[in-house]
Motif scaffolding. Structure first.
Motif, mmCIF file in Angstrom:
data_model
loop_
_atom_site.group_PDB
_atom_site.id
_atom_site.type_symbol
_atom_site.label_atom_id
_atom_site.label_comp_id
_atom_site.label_asym_id
_atom_site.label_seq_id
_atom_site.Cartn_x
_atom_site.Cartn_y
_atom_site.Cartn_z
ATOM 1 N N MET A 187 4.989 4.336 8.218
ATOM 2 C CA MET A 187 4.691 4.752 7.121
ATOM 3 C C MET A 187 3.492 3.438 5.831
ATOM 4 O O MET A 187 4.046 2.449 5.354
ATOM 5 C CB MET A 187 6.170 4.523 5.829
ATOM 6 N N GLY A 188 2.397 4.532 5.437
ATOM 7 C CA GLY A 188 2.010 3.599 4.855
ATOM 8 C C GLY A 188 1.039 2.193 5.122
ATOM 9 O O GLY A 188 0.766 1.245 4.997
ATOM 10 N N ILE A 207 -1.393 -2.919 5.516
ATOM 11 C CA ILE A 207 -1.208 -1.647 4.478
ATOM 12 C C ILE A 207 -2.173 -0.826 4.358
ATOM 13 O O ILE A 207 -2.787 -1.743 4.602
ATOM 14 C CB ILE A 207 -0.412 -2.216 3.425
ATOM 15 N N SER A 208 -2.347 0.242 4.709
ATOM 16 C CA SER A 208 -3.474 1.208 3.816
ATOM 17 C C SER A 208 -2.632 2.386 3.278
ATOM 18 O O SER A 208 -1.711 2.756 2.537
ATOM 19 C CB SER A 208 -3.354 1.652 5.060
ATOM 20 N N ALA A 209 -3.224 2.808 2.418
ATOM 21 C CA ALA A 209 -3.218 3.949 1.460
ATOM 22 C C ALA A 209 -2.619 5.067 2.236
ATOM 23 O O ALA A 209 -3.859 6.383 1.712
ATOM 24 C CB ALA A 209 -3.914 4.203 0.280
ATOM 25 N N MET A 210 -3.055 5.537 3.062
ATOM 26 C CA MET A 210 -2.863 6.312 4.380
ATOM 27 C C MET A 210 -1.332 6.535 3.861
ATOM 28 O O MET A 210 -0.354 5.464 4.398
ATOM 29 C CB MET A 210 -3.249 6.115 5.441
ATOM 30 N N ALA A 211 -1.385 7.796 3.613
ATOM 31 C CA ALA A 211 -0.288 9.038 3.994
ATOM 32 C C ALA A 211 0.238 9.135 5.265
ATOM 33 O O ALA A 211 -0.699 9.552 6.357
ATOM 34 C CB ALA A 211 0.197 10.321 2.429
ATOM 35 N N MET A 229 2.571 13.619 -2.512
ATOM 36 C CA MET A 229 1.987 12.058 -2.869
ATOM 37 C C MET A 229 2.265 11.398 -1.331
ATOM 38 O O MET A 229 3.319 11.087 -1.078
ATOM 39 C CB MET A 229 3.063 12.045 -4.399
ATOM 40 N N TYR A 230 1.553 10.152 -1.595
ATOM 41 C CA TYR A 230 1.946 9.100 -0.808
ATOM 42 C C TYR A 230 2.984 8.651 -1.809
ATOM 43 O O TYR A 230 3.996 8.518 -2.173
ATOM 44 C CB TYR A 230 0.183 8.157 -1.468
ATOM 45 N N PRO A 231 3.645 8.524 -0.514
ATOM 46 C CA PRO A 231 3.254 7.667 1.289
ATOM 47 C C PRO A 231 3.501 9.085 2.228
ATOM 48 O O PRO A 231 3.228 8.239 3.919
ATOM 49 C CB PRO A 231 4.250 6.663 1.871
ATOM 50 N N THR A 232 3.800 9.733 1.053
ATOM 51 C CA THR A 232 4.121 11.593 2.766
ATOM 52 C C THR A 232 3.290 12.324 2.136
ATOM 53 O O THR A 232 2.333 12.285 1.241
ATOM 54 C CB THR A 232 5.262 12.033 3.083
ATOM 55 N N THR A 233 2.594 12.873 3.274
ATOM 56 C CA THR A 233 2.129 14.406 2.928
ATOM 57 C C THR A 233 2.153 15.796 3.925
ATOM 58 O O THR A 233 2.689 14.900 4.668
ATOM 59 C CB THR A 233 0.552 14.120 3.585
#
Lengths: 99, 297
Positions: free
Chosen positions: A1-2, A9-13, B56-60
């Protein structure tokens, strides 16, 4: 996750079912299906599936018989409104009795 | 073969348990857009209900990559994505700019106009719920005459809406279409067609919004259908400038006539207490616009 494959670590969901939690808890009334009136069940072949077509939540499975995932169904009632054979009725959560 | 409910792909790219309101029209439309794109796309999304849907981060809740961008820069960001993918030699990925009516008609129009003029190779989709729904129903330039919003609370809006597809037509883009989630197969076919074209393509989707338009959540699909049948929304496509009515609008044009606008607005709380003058004006406007479409078709 992330985290990327490179471990940074990234701001990717990342995709996940139930991003907003169990949205079924938002429901005030639930769809109850009478399978004996459902067109695909009666014809025993793929047909109709308008509930699947119009479900905004994608919680209805295009199977025979159709299945509704009540964990995430928000209870909007579009399926009951669009069902041409009246197989789906919306029952208030307070009045619903498990059978 | 025309797409029907039985041959639409079953695979979903929109996951259950997302943040949209119950009965969301955008949610229905987005399901079929993602099916048509087959997951091989990147979307650029500004502040809008779609950002809420993506979560919302961290899920989509969506299975395709999304870039959240600043409000006015949807088309500019999409142009950048296209350039980046071209530089990497990845030409199989469709880039989609996806904004609401506020992000298209008002705030994003400059970037969109610029990108369309350059012919940047992406699909721009405007989902039109006729106000700034995400921030609490403020008037946009797509709100129809007479509709009450948070910023036009007493008399309702006193101006007609802006006809965005016609503005895009003036840019001579390769493909323009209008759609409505009440007709998902029509929407799916238009998306598939848009995907095969080159250059900027524009798709305008009218998405009914239960909390903003004030009607019961169960009536979303019915409301979309009525919008088309009363002429408030017309389904058409323009391929390289050739105009064609499609789906329900075509069948209304060929046999039968439009229902009165009153049938549509009486079911919506936002039009409650609309003045007789405004209603008459709205009907005249719909009639003249419809006559224009019939002349072109």
């Amino acid at each position: 996750m992330g985290t990327r494959d490179c471990k940074h670590i990234s701001a990717m969901a990342s995709p996940s079912i139930g991003e907003a939690g169990r949205t079924g808890e938002w429901r005030t009334s639930r769809p109850v299906i009478d399978h004996s009136r459902c067109i695909p069940v009666r014809k025993n072949k793929p047909s109709c599936f308008l509930c699947w077509l119009y479900c905004p939540e994608a919680v209805i499975k295009r199977d025979i018989p159709i299945q509704i995932d009540l964990t995430y169904c928000k209870g909007c009632g579009i399926c009951a409104e669009e069902c041409p054979s009246g197989a789906i009725t919306m029952v208030a959560e307070n009045d619903y009795v498990e059978r | 073969m025309e797409t029907s409910v039985l041959n639409l792909p079953e695979r979903e790219y929109l996951l259950p348990g997302n943040r949209t309101c119950a009965g969301c029209g955008l949610s229905i439309a987005y399901r079929y857009i993602l099916k048509a794109l087959e997951g091989n796309a990147i979307v650029a999304v500004p502040a809008s209900c779609l950002t809420v849907l993506h979560g919302m981060y961290p899920t989509t809740s969506v299975l395709i990559p999304c870039v959240n961008v600043a409000f006015p820069s949807t088309a500019a960001s999409a142009s950048g994505l296209v350039a980046g993918l071209k530089a990497l030699g990845r030409t199989d990925i469709t880039v989609v700019g996806f904004a609401g009516d506020g992000g298209t008609h008002d705030i994003g129009i400059q970037a969109l106009s610029g990108a369309a003029e350059r012919g940047a190779d992406f699909i721009y989709i405007c989902y039109d719920n006729e106000a700034y729904m995400n921030t609490g129903t403020q008037r946009s330039s797509s709100t129809p005459l007479g509709a009450k919003t948070a910023t036009t609370p007493v008399l309702g809006k006193q101006q007609h809406l802006k006809d965005m597809p016609r503005i895009m037509e003036a840019h001579s883009v390769s493909y323009i279409a209008t759609a409505c989630p009440s007709y998902p197969a029509d929407l799916y076919d238009k998306m598939r067609k848009a995907k095969t074209k080159k250059g900027t393509r524009y798709i305008h989707i009218s998405t009914p919004c239960p909390p903003g338009w004030i009607f019961p959540t169960k009536d979303t699909v019915k409301m979309g259908r009525l919008a088309v049948e009363t002429g408030m929304v017309t389904l058409y496509e323009m391929e390289d400038g050739v105009f064609r009515l499609t789906g329900r609008s075509r069948s209304v044009a060929e046999r039968g006539k439009l229902k009165p606008v009153g049938d549509y607005i009486k079911l919506q709380g936002r039009f409650a207490g609309i003045s007789a003058d405004n209603l008459k004006e709205l009907q005249t406007w719909v009639n003249s616009r419809w006559a224009g479409y019939l002349k072109r078709a």
